[in-house]
Structures are given as C-alpha cells and as structure tokens.
Design an enzyme around this catalytic site. Structure first.
Site, PDB file in Angstrom:
ATOM      1  N   ASP A  95     -33.430   3.392 -10.404  1.00  0.00           N
ATOM      2  CA  ASP A  95     -33.971   4.658  -9.938  1.00  0.00           C
ATOM      3  C   ASP A  95     -34.232   4.614  -8.435  1.00  0.00           C
ATOM      4  OD1 ASP A  95     -34.926   7.298 -10.590  1.00  0.00           O
ATOM      5  OD2 ASP A  95     -36.961   6.553 -10.255  1.00  0.00           O
ATOM      6  N   GLU A 111     -29.292   5.282  -8.789  1.00  0.00           N
ATOM      7  CA  GLU A 111     -29.533   6.716  -8.641  1.00  0.00           C
ATOM      8  C   GLU A 111     -29.690   7.014  -7.152  1.00  0.00           C
ATOM      9  OE1 GLU A 111     -32.841  10.139  -9.156  1.00  0.00           O
ATOM     10  OE2 GLU A 111     -33.241   8.114  -8.457  1.00  0.00           O
TER      11      GLU A 111
END
Length: 168
Positions: free
Chosen positions: A66, A109
């Site tokens: 992330d 991400e």
C-alpha cells in the site's frame, strides 16, 4: 514535542499517551489511526523484511504494498530524491523476498498517471494501474478498442524497465 518537518514538507503529528502516562507523538500522514514507519531507519527495513519472511514461510504468495510511493518523504507527491530512495528501498525489499521465495509476487499501489507509474516501477513486479482501471471503466460503459493493447504495451515497457533494476 514532535520534531519539525523537513523544509517544504508538511508533517502530520498525532499525540498519544502511553500506559505509563508519557505523552508521545507519531507521524500519520494519511490517517491519524495509521502511523507511518520510519524507513530511513535500517532497523525498520530489517523488521519489515522479517515480517515478510514470516508470512511467506506460512504460505503467503506475495504482498500488495500500500502507498508504495510514500515510504520515504512526507509530501503527498514525493520529490525526485524521495522517489529514488523509495525505488532503492523496494529493490532491496524485493531482493530480500526473492532470496527466500523466488516465486513471490510484489504489487505496489501507486496511483497516478503512466509517468508516475513508470517512475515508481523499479524493484516491484507490478503496480496497481490506475490509468488501466480508468480505461476499463470507460470501456465497460461504451466501446473502446485498444484498451488491452495499450495495457499490454505498458506492461512490456514496465517489465523491461524493472529488469534493468536488477542489472545494477
């Protein structure tokens, strides 16, 4: 009191009281309930690699990473220096993961346009591809020839760039 942010960057510090009553502060750029890790500290790098090894040993096939463009620096849009540090950090992490699990998959991400994706591609197998997701959404509401072809071309370019990262 929390330390001041580096010049030109906004830091978001949050206060918390320890069980012993000590007032402490932590950095939480995205959310006050999600402290940021200090990846400038080599002990943090080693601990993150140990956590990855733990989960891979239990059978995890890989990781979705992330906010992959935000491991160094405090700005929402990383500086060129921060991008280079992020890429080096992910390359080191990738090497550590692949030493023990050569078939693991690492997906970062990184939201943004293709140029942002290209600049953050070093050291990771793949990035969540916001332009591709937008193309697919648009294609699903009307005809749009070439979506798959554009994505295939981008993947080939990103994989070629990623391969260069391991030649250093």
């Amino acid at each position: 009191a929390p330390p001041p942010p580096p010049a030109g960057q906004k830091a978001v510090w949050h206060a918390v009281t320890s069980q012993s009553g000590e007032q402490m502060h932590y950095l939480g750029v995205f959310d006050p309930h999600m402290p940021d890790l200090n990846f400038d500290n080599s002990e943090v790098h080693r601990e993150v690699e140990a956590i990855a090894r733990f989960w891979l040993t239990l059978g995890a096939d890989g990781f979705r990473l992330d906010a992959a463009k935000h491991i160094h620096g405090l700005a929402m849009e990383p500086s060129d220096d921060d991008i280079l540090k992020n890429n080096a950090g992910w390359r080191d992490f990738s090497h550590a993961v692949y030493r023990g699990s050569p078939n693991a998959v690492l997906v970062g991400e990184v939201l943004g346009n293709r140029e942002k994706l290209r600049r953050h591609a070093w050291g990771l197998d793949a990035l969540l591809d916001e332009p591709f997701m937008d193309d697919v959404r648009a294609a699903s509401t009307g005809g749009n020839e070439g979506v798959v072809g554009r994505h295939k071309q981008f993947l080939e370019q990103a994989r070629a760039l990623n391969a260069l990262a391991y030649d250093e």
